[in-house]
Enzyme design. Structure first.
Site, mmCIF file in Angstrom:
data_model
loop_
_atom_site.group_PDB
_atom_site.id
_atom_site.type_symbol
_atom_site.label_atom_id
_atom_site.label_comp_id
_atom_site.label_asym_id
_atom_site.label_seq_id
_atom_site.Cartn_x
_atom_site.Cartn_y
_atom_site.Cartn_z
ATOM 1 N N LYS A 4 0.835 -1.198 0.000
ATOM 2 C CA LYS A 4 0.000 0.000 0.000
ATOM 3 C C LYS A 4 0.871 1.251 0.000
ATOM 4 O O LYS A 4 0.565 2.223 -0.678
ATOM 5 C CB LYS A 4 -0.916 -0.005 1.224
ATOM 6 C CG LYS A 4 -1.858 1.186 1.311
ATOM 7 C CD LYS A 4 -2.741 1.049 2.519
ATOM 8 C CE LYS A 4 -3.489 2.339 2.803
ATOM 9 N NZ LYS A 4 -4.239 2.289 4.045
ATOM 10 N N GLY A 43 -8.672 -4.168 7.379
ATOM 11 C CA GLY A 43 -7.751 -3.736 6.343
ATOM 12 C C GLY A 43 -7.709 -2.223 6.247
ATOM 13 O O GLY A 43 -7.996 -1.516 7.215
ATOM 14 N N CYS A 44 -7.385 -1.720 5.082
ATOM 15 C CA CYS A 44 -7.233 -0.278 4.869
ATOM 16 C C CYS A 44 -8.449 0.501 5.341
ATOM 17 O O CYS A 44 -9.572 0.249 4.904
ATOM 18 C CB CYS A 44 -6.989 -0.014 3.390
ATOM 19 S SG CYS A 44 -6.987 1.737 2.957
ATOM 20 N N PHE A 45 -8.234 1.473 6.215
ATOM 21 C CA PHE A 45 -9.382 2.214 6.734
ATOM 22 C C PHE A 45 -10.021 3.142 5.706
ATOM 23 O O PHE A 45 -11.155 3.557 5.866
ATOM 24 C CB PHE A 45 -9.080 2.959 8.035
ATOM 25 C CG PHE A 45 -7.826 3.798 8.092
ATOM 26 C CD1 PHE A 45 -7.231 4.332 6.972
ATOM 27 C CD2 PHE A 45 -7.243 4.056 9.331
ATOM 28 C CE1 PHE A 45 -6.093 5.114 7.056
ATOM 29 C CE2 PHE A 45 -6.095 4.848 9.437
ATOM 30 C CZ PHE A 45 -5.533 5.378 8.292
ATOM 31 N N CYS A 47 -10.860 2.151 2.774
ATOM 32 C CA CYS A 47 -11.905 1.275 2.223
ATOM 33 C C CYS A 47 -13.044 1.105 3.217
ATOM 34 O O CYS A 47 -14.222 1.238 2.861
ATOM 35 C CB CYS A 47 -11.311 -0.094 1.898
ATOM 36 S SG CYS A 47 -9.865 -0.095 0.816
#
Length: 212
Positions: A4, A43-45, A47
Site C-alpha cells: 500500500k 484492512g485499509c481504513f 476502504c
C-alpha cells in the site's frame, strides 16, 4: 515496505511535508444520547470508512487506530506493525435504524476474514481483521455470526477475525478522513478501494444510501 505504501508513497510524502505537525488523538467511545458507536478493523481504513458510510443508519465513520497499546500512534508507527494497532473505523450509528448485528453483517460482507494479517494487497498486522465489542451482548453477536458463516461454509478457508474488547480508539490524521471521497483518482483508491466497495455493493443485502 508494504504494498500500500508503494502505491502512493510520493503523494503521502507531499502531504506529510505540508503537514508535519499532524497528530492523532484519543476518541471518546461514549455516544451521544440516542446514538451508538461500533469499532471494526478490516484492512485499509480508507476502504472501510467508505463502505460503512454508505449504509443506511450510519451517521459517520472515522478512520483511526485500535487494538494495540501504543498511545497516540502515528500512521507511520502503526504501519511499522510494532504498535499492536490495526487500521480501524469508529462507526457512529443510529440504533433505531440499524442494529449492531447488521453492522457485523456489513463487516463480514466487505472483506475477506480468512487472510491473517492481510487484506487484499495490504500485508502486516496493521491490516488484520478485528471485530471489536463493548459488552457481552455484542461479543455474542460477533461469535454467533462467525459460527453461522463457518457452518454455512461461506468462506473456503477458516475465519481468522479476532474478537476483541475495544479499549482505546485513536482518530487518524486529518488527511485520512473521507479519503476516498476527497481523492477518487488516487491510484490506490481507483485500484483497490473502489473495486472493493463495488464488490460489497453487489453482494450486500441490506439498505444502502442512494448515490453513494
Amino acid at each position: 515496505m508494504k504494498i500500500k505504501f508503494a502505491a502512493y508513497a510520493l503523494a503521502l510524502f507531499t502531504i506529510l511535508s505540508c503537514n508535519s505537525n499532524a497528530q492523532t488523538k484519543k476518541l471518546s467511545l461514549e455516544p451521544k444520547k440516542g446514538k451508538a458507536i461500533a469499532v471494526f478493523a478490516e484492512g485499509c481504513f480508507w476502504c472501510s470508512e467508505h463502505v460503512f458510510e454508505a449504509v443506511v443508519g450510519v451517521d459517520e465513520a472515522i478512520s483511526g487506530y485500535a487494538g494495540g497499546t501504543t498511545k497516540n500512534p502515528s500512521y507511520e508507527q502503526v504501519g511499522s506493525n510494532n504498535t499492536g494497532h490495526a487500521e480501524a473505523v469508529a462507526v457512529y450509528y443510529d440504533p433505531n435504524i440499524i442494529s449492531f448485528k447488521e453492522l457485523v453483517n456489513v463487516f463480514f460482507a466487505s472483506q475477506d476474514p480468512t487472510t491473517p494479517n492481510q487484506q487484499g494487497p495490504d500485508r502486516g498486522s496493521s491490516y488484520r481483521s478485528i471485530a471489536f465489542y463493548k459488552n457481552a451482548a455484542e461479543k455474542k453477536i460477533i461469535e454467533d455470526k462467525i459460527k453461522e458463516l463457518t457452518a454455512n461454509k461461506v468462506f473456503a478457508n477458516p475465519i481468522v477475525t479476532e474478537v476483541k474488547q475495544v479499549t482505546d480508539f485513536y482518530e487518524a490524521e486529518d488527511y485520512h478522513q473521507d479519503y476516498v471521497k476527497h481523492n477518487p483518482n488516487q491510484p490506490y483508491v481507483k485500484g483497490v478501494s473502489l473495486p472493493r466497495y463495488n464488490k460489497f455493493k453487489k453482494t450486500y443485502k441490506g439498505k444502502l444510501k442512494p448515490n453513494h
